[in-house]
Design a protein around this motif. Sequence first.
Motif, PDB file in Angstrom:
ATOM      1  N   ASN A 180       0.823  -1.222   0.000  1.00  0.00           N
ATOM      2  CA  ASN A 180       0.000   0.000   0.000  1.00  0.00           C
ATOM      3  C   ASN A 180       0.852   1.264   0.000  1.00  0.00           C
ATOM      4  N   ARG A 181       2.177   1.074  -0.086  1.00  0.00           N
ATOM      5  CA  ARG A 181       3.065   2.244  -0.110  1.00  0.00           C
ATOM      6  C   ARG A 181       3.836   2.300  -1.422  1.00  0.00           C
ATOM      7  N   MET A 182       3.224   1.763  -2.469  1.00  0.00           N
ATOM      8  CA  MET A 182       3.952   1.623  -3.732  1.00  0.00           C
ATOM      9  C   MET A 182       3.912   2.868  -4.622  1.00  0.00           C
ATOM     10  N   ASP A 183       3.591   4.038  -4.078  1.00  0.00           N
ATOM     11  CA  ASP A 183       3.671   5.256  -4.894  1.00  0.00           C
ATOM     12  C   ASP A 183       5.125   5.545  -5.239  1.00  0.00           C
ATOM     13  N   PRO A 184       5.394   6.024  -6.459  1.00  0.00           N
ATOM     14  CA  PRO A 184       6.777   6.298  -6.851  1.00  0.00           C
ATOM     15  C   PRO A 184       7.558   7.157  -5.853  1.00  0.00           C
ATOM     16  N   SER A 185       6.946   8.255  -5.368  1.00  0.00           N
ATOM     17  CA  SER A 185       7.713   9.117  -4.466  1.00  0.00           C
ATOM     18  C   SER A 185       8.033   8.396  -3.166  1.00  0.00           C
TER      19      SER A 185
END
Lengths: 336, 133
Positions: A180-185
Amino acid sequence: MSTLNMDLSNYRDLLKQYIRTQDETALYQAEQFSKLSMQQNISPEEIINVHIQALQELYPELPEGIKSSMNFLLEAMISYGLAYQEFQSLREQQLALKSEISVAASMQQTLLTTVKPEVEGLDIGAISIPANQMNGDYHHFVQNDDNKLGIAIADVIGKGIPAALAMSMIKYSMDSIPENRMDPSNILESLNRVVERNVDPSMFITMFYGLYDPSNEKFYYSSAGHEPGFYYNAAEDKFEEIEARGVVLGVTRDTEYRQYERKVNAGDMIIMLTDGVTECRQGDRFIEPEEVLDVIKSYMHLPAQKLVEQVYKHFERLQDFHLRDDFTLIILRKEV
Amino acid sequence: MDFQSCVNINKEWDIVGARQIGRDFARKIGFGTVDQARIATAISELARNIYLYAGTGKICFETIEEIDRKGLVILAVDDGPGIAEISKVMEDGYSTSGGLGAGLPGVKRLMDEFDIISEQEKGTEIKAVKWVR
């Protein structure tokens, strides 16, 4: 001992034959003798010794001065013999080292294996070829449960074994980031902390992370000082550089990375690469970025995997089949 | 071991003296021409090491006789700075004097037996043996 004696009588006969006839056959056999001696690790001073003995048997009345001169020559060859032995032992060590590295390289390949996913509506091509045995480039596909596709592409400044070790670390850190923390930034920020803590300050890692969401057809991305990729706009038939700012991984602990997004239309392509692609060299000349795009354009009619393979082949040939840097190219195309 | 003969090494010229005495020993013991040349080269390396790194020291010679064989013992002794990492200087391709000369691995190859005892700031003792074939 007996083989050496056999060689002595052999050598004496050859020498005799040569002195009598000046015959090329005898010289050819001398060459064979020399090769055989090397195979049996016989050093040059021993050959000279054999020569002296043969000479004395052939000419028992050999002048004293000639005898001394031969001993002088023998003395002068001792260091060559030693250097030859040292060279042999270094060569054995090199072979051992090479096989050790190739075991490490195949281990690395197993560790860093990534499966090119099937995503509906996307045509994906990826190629990564190391310049030496071990790859300092890294790319990885992550497919989440909600069908989003994550693509990581990274390059360690430097190549070879240290680069490869750093890459293995990046791969395992990425595996441990919760889904659930796979955003690029987010990803770049956590990797930055890992690199800052664990990697020597003289080593830098650049990385581009992109995330494609098929539900809204948007591409999200962030860059940590990575070689800019390109975006192909099909409607306008134009390439543009993908602009994304961010410092390389590992410089300071609390670096924040800006996240960009853009809508991907049918026929558009996202091109991600490492500097092994853009810094190809033809002789002493670095190629221009436009040349990469021209080559991509000329193979654009092909499926994405074929396309990246053809681009690689083109630059491999351009560089006389000798890569100077690891080469990684990934192309995503939104199908119509 | 009580050595029959020693040569002090203080200047480069002494290397030649050590070679000469070593070669005479070798000839008397019955070594052939090739082995005499090898022994002389080993002595050169040992003496040069003393001259270059310790400044002064000595090279000693001794004949050894066993029931079935004869040989020559060379002992190189100095009280110089010692060798910090012996395994390093015994590596091929490693040389502090710029890659010229055979170094200690060369001495080991030229002789049949080879041993080093070295203590930093105290000195080095190298013993090498060659047997008549």
